[in-house]
Design a protein around this motif. Sequence first.
Motif, PDB file in Angstrom:
ATOM      1  N   CYS A   1      32.368  98.810 166.492  1.00  0.00           N
ATOM      2  CA  CYS A   1      32.856  97.879 165.641  1.00  0.00           C
ATOM      3  C   CYS A   1      32.161  96.502 165.322  1.00  0.00           C
ATOM      4  N   ALA A   2      31.422  96.056 166.398  1.00  0.00           N
ATOM      5  CA  ALA A   2      30.512  94.803 166.214  1.00  0.00           C
ATOM      6  C   ALA A   2      29.528  95.183 165.022  1.00  0.00           C
ATOM      7  N   ARG A   3      28.820  96.562 165.041  1.00  0.00           N
ATOM      8  CA  ARG A   3      27.893  97.007 164.214  1.00  0.00           C
ATOM      9  C   ARG A   3      28.637  97.186 162.765  1.00  0.00           C
TER      10      ARG A   3
ATOM     11  N   ASN B   1      27.889  88.235 173.239  1.00  0.00           N
ATOM     12  CA  ASN B   1      27.030  87.941 172.078  1.00  0.00           C
ATOM     13  C   ASN B   1      27.430  88.481 170.873  1.00  0.00           C
ATOM     14  N   ASP B   2      28.238  89.578 170.849  1.00  0.00           N
ATOM     15  CA  ASP B   2      28.970  90.376 169.687  1.00  0.00           C
ATOM     16  C   ASP B   2      30.070  89.702 168.940  1.00  0.00           C
ATOM     17  N   PHE B   3      30.792  89.138 169.912  1.00  0.00           N
ATOM     18  CA  PHE B   3      32.163  88.695 169.325  1.00  0.00           C
ATOM     19  C   PHE B   3      32.519  87.275 170.029  1.00  0.00           C
ATOM     20  N   LYS B   4      33.108  86.542 169.103  1.00  0.00           N
ATOM     21  CA  LYS B   4      33.785  85.415 169.385  1.00  0.00           C
ATOM     22  C   LYS B   4      35.329  85.801 169.772  1.00  0.00           C
TER      23      LYS B   4
ATOM     24  N   GLN C   1      29.644  88.323 165.423  1.00  0.00           N
ATOM     25  CA  GLN C   1      29.040  86.993 165.607  1.00  0.00           C
ATOM     26  C   GLN C   1      27.487  87.131 164.671  1.00  0.00           C
ATOM     27  N   GLN C   2      27.352  88.429 164.320  1.00  0.00           N
ATOM     28  CA  GLN C   2      25.827  88.621 163.910  1.00  0.00           C
ATOM     29  C   GLN C   2      25.758  89.714 162.786  1.00  0.00           C
ATOM     30  N   THR C   3      24.820  89.699 162.067  1.00  0.00           N
ATOM     31  CA  THR C   3      24.690  90.749 160.994  1.00  0.00           C
ATOM     32  C   THR C   3      23.834  91.763 161.950  1.00  0.00           C
ATOM     33  N   SER C   4      24.178  93.074 161.698  1.00  0.00           N
ATOM     34  CA  SER C   4      23.465  94.208 162.576  1.00  0.00           C
ATOM     35  C   SER C   4      22.653  95.019 161.624  1.00  0.00           C
ATOM     36  N   LYS C   5      21.712  95.739 162.474  1.00  0.00           N
ATOM     37  CA  LYS C   5      20.655  96.352 162.016  1.00  0.00           C
ATOM     38  C   LYS C   5      21.391  97.539 161.525  1.00  0.00           C
TER      39      LYS C   5
END
Length: 246
Positions: free
Chosen positions: A117-119, A149-152, A186-190
């Motif tokens: 899901c984070a990706r 590090n992946d989610f708030k 939290q971030q843009t994934s590869k």
Amino acid sequence: LDFHNLFNQKCAESQRQFKEIWLEIGFGSGRHLLYNAQNYPEILHIGLEIHHPSLEQVARQIGLQHLNNILILAYDARIFLELLPSNVLDKIFVHFPVPWDKKPHRRIFSQAFLAQCARVLKQNGLLQLRTDSLEYFNFANNLAQDLANDFKVESQINAQETITSKYEARWLRANKDIFNLELYAQQTSKEQNLDFTFDFCNHSFNPMYFKRIKCVKNGYFLHTEDLFIGEKTSAMRISFGDFNYP
């Protein structure tokens, strides 16, 4: 699954360029999914369900309401997420999943599920769990804490939604509490590379070296079960997979 091709095909059929993509996992009666499709026409709404009567019921409603911004698939969500490109979804809804209190390994929420899901979520994209089960809420919340590090992580209790599902209406009549767990990427994934091959044509194999092997490791297994030898070609039967993931 070529998702970019599927998305472009849906845009062409609908004669619009969708600004966002929302995914609902296990849409059931489809009340929430259909409401979103009706009220957010500029968004492509994808629904996943493995219960065929629910798929048929919602497909009928899509036709009756002439909705062209919705796509429903009979697909296991965990496999579907693995095949999606990175940073493609804006929202993921998981509303009132089966709690599996006695078989927690069968729950949709797991470390692997949250990682996928984070990706696939865009930065600041939302994964929302809505459940009447405090045990499930705590279980999912604990998993999310391990991915800080992946989610708030945010949570609510008895938050009012614009549309209530069939199950939610039932729990509200029973005066049960409803728990929301809202995870923001939290971030843009590869981007991931799924360019795998199962081509063994360039490898020689001597049948006399075949052995039946049962390999059981942490999280996966591999069994070489049998060998079938023909005049021009041979076939090996293998079983492999993950214990808690399809």
